[in-house]
Scaffold this active site. Structure first.
Site, short mmCIF file in Angstrom:
data_model
loop_
_atom_site.label_atom_id
_atom_site.label_comp_id
_atom_site.label_asym_id
_atom_site.label_seq_id
_atom_site.Cartn_x
_atom_site.Cartn_y
_atom_site.Cartn_z
N ASP A 253 0.85 -1.20 0.00
CA ASP A 253 0.00 0.00 0.00
C ASP A 253 0.89 1.25 0.00
O ASP A 253 0.86 2.02 0.97
CB ASP A 253 -0.95 0.00 1.22
CG ASP A 253 -0.21 -0.07 2.56
OD1 ASP A 253 0.94 -0.56 2.59
OD2 ASP A 253 -0.78 0.37 3.58
N HIS B 155 9.65 -0.58 8.48
CA HIS B 155 8.83 -1.79 8.68
C HIS B 155 8.82 -2.74 7.48
O HIS B 155 9.13 -3.92 7.60
CB HIS B 155 7.37 -1.38 8.93
CG HIS B 155 7.16 -0.47 10.09
ND1 HIS B 155 7.18 -0.89 11.40
CD2 HIS B 155 6.89 0.86 10.14
CE1 HIS B 155 6.93 0.11 12.20
NE2 HIS B 155 6.76 1.20 11.47
#
Ligand code: BDR
Ligand code: CA
Length: 330
Positions: free
Chosen positions: A9, A252
Site C-alpha cells: 500500500d 517496517h
C-alpha cells in the site's frame, strides 16, 4: 532466484521494500499487488506504478487490489504518516510517464486473481510478501483455498506480540486495517512468518543511512532519501526513534523483505495465532506462546505460524543499504 510477489500500500516504507526487492539479485520481483491502507487504492496503485517507474522497473506488473476491508468499515488512511500523496509528498506530476503505456500497464487481473494465477503457474516457487492490510491475501484464499500449498511461503509485515502497538496500545496498523482478513490468513496452513513491530521497532534507519543512499545510489537513493523526509519527521515528532541520537524511522516493510534475504538475522517463535476483530482490542495479534494443551479445544484447529521476536538490526540495515548501493537499476 526467488520469485516474489509484493502486496503493498505504498507508502514510504513500502517504497523502501519495493526498492530492496527489486534491487536484490537473488529476487525476481514478479509483480506488485496493491491494497488500500496508507492511502486509498487509487493512490496506492498509482504510487506503485510511479515508484517502479522511478526505480527503472516499469516492466514489473502491477495488479490492483482491494479498496476496502472484507468486513469492517474502512479506517481512515494514514496520510499524516506518509504524506497526502502517500510517498512523502514527492509524487512529481511533471514527470512524464504514461501509466497506460504497454510496459507500465496495470495487469488485467485483480490482485487476488493475479496471485492465484501466478501461484498455479509456478507451484511452490513464489514467496508472497504482504506489507499492507491482508485483504488481497484473504480474498485470494477465499477464491482458492489451496493457495497455501501453492506458494513457498508467506511473509507478513503486521501485528505485534509483545511490543506496544502503533495505532492502539495493542494494535499494529496493517492488522487493524483489516482484522478479519488477518485472522483468516493466519488460520490457513502456509508456512507464514510475521515480521511485526517486535522487530521492526528495532530496525531504525537513520539519516546517516539514508544520506548514504542519497550520495551513493543515484536516482534510487535519491527517491528513498526524498520520500523518507516526511516519514522521518513524523517519527521524530512522535519521539518514536528517541533511542537514536539522530533523526530516524522504522523501515517496517523493508524488514519483511530482509526476512527473506537474511532469515538468520531474525529470532522467531511459533504458535497458533488469532487476530481480534472486534471490541477494545480490535486488530490485536494473539499468539499462543505457551504451546501446551490447555485442556480445552481453543485454537487447536489453527496452524502454527512464526513471529519474529529478535533481530540483528545492524546486519539488516547494512544489508539493505549495501543492496541498494550495489545493485540499483538506476
Ligand atoms: C505498517 O503500517 C504502514 O503505515 C506501513 O507501511 C507498514 O506497512 C507499519 O505498522
Ligand atoms: Ca505498508
Amino acid at each position: 532466484m526467488q520469485k516474489v510477489i509484493l502486496d503493498t500500500d505504498p507508502g514510504i516504507d513500502d517504497t523502501m521494500a519495493i526498492a530492496y526487492a527489486l534491487c536484490h539479485p537473488d529476487i525476481e520481483l514478479m509483480g506488485l499487488t496493491t491494497v488500500f491502507g496508507n492511502v486509498n487504492i487509487e493512490k496506492a496503485t498509482r504510487n506503485a506504478q510511479y515508484v517502479l517507474h522511478m526505480l527503472g522497473a516499469s516492466n514489473v506488473k502491477v495488479a490492483k487490489g482491494a479498496a476496502v476491508p472484507i468486513v469492517q468499515d474502512p479506517m481512515p488512511h494514514a496520510e499524516f504518516v506518509h504524506g497526502e500523496d502517500g510517498i512523502g509528498n514527492c509524487f512529481d506530476t511533471s514527470i512524464t510517464y504514461d501509466p497506460s503505456a504497454a510496459h507500465t500497464t496495470l495487469h488485467a487481473q485483480d490482485a487476488a486473481d493475479y496471485i492465484i494465477e501466478q501461484a498455479k503457474r509456478h507451484p511452490g516457487e513464489i514467496t508472497l510478501i504482504a506489507v499492507g492490510p491482508l485483504t488481497n491475501i484473504a480474498i485470494a484464499l477465499q477464491r482458492e483455498p489451496k493457495l497455501p500449498d501453492l506458494v513457498q511461503q508467506l511473509i507478513i509485515m503486521g501485528g505485534t506480540v509483545t511490543e506496544p502497538g502503533n495505532v492502539s496500545p495493542v494494535t499494529e496498523a496493517n492488522f487493524l486495517g483489516d482484522p478479519h482478513a488477518a485472522d483468516q490468513v493466519l488460520g490457513a496452513a502456509w508456512p507464514a512468518t510475521i515480521v511485526g513491530l517486535d522487530v521492526t521497532h528495532q530496525i531504525l534507519i537513520t539519516d546517516t543511512h539514508l544520506k548514504q543512499l542519497d550520495d551513493n545510489a543515484a536516482k534510487t537513493g535519491a527517491l528513498i532519501w526524498q520520500t523518507s523526509r516526511f516519514y522521518v519527521d513524523f517519527y521524530s515528532s512522535k519521539g518514536a526513534a528517541s533511542n537514536e541520537r539522530e533523526p530516524a524511522c522504522a523501515m517496517h516493510d523493508a524488514a519483511a523483505v530482509a526476512y527473506l534475504l537474511v532469515p538468520d538475522a531474525f529470532g522467531v517463535i511459533s504458535g497458533p495465532a488469532r487476530v481480534i476483530h472486534d471490541g477494545v482490542a480490535v486488530g490485536q495479534l494473539a499468539l499462543d506462546r505457551k504451546g501446551y494443551d490447555y485442556g480445552l479445544a481453543f485454537w487447536r484447529d489453527r496452524p502454527d505460524c512464526h513471529a519474529c521476536m529478535q533481530v540483528d538490526d545492524t546486519r539488516v540495515l547494512k544489508h539493505f543499504v549495501d543492496t541498494i548501493v550495489n545493485h540499483r537499476l538506476c
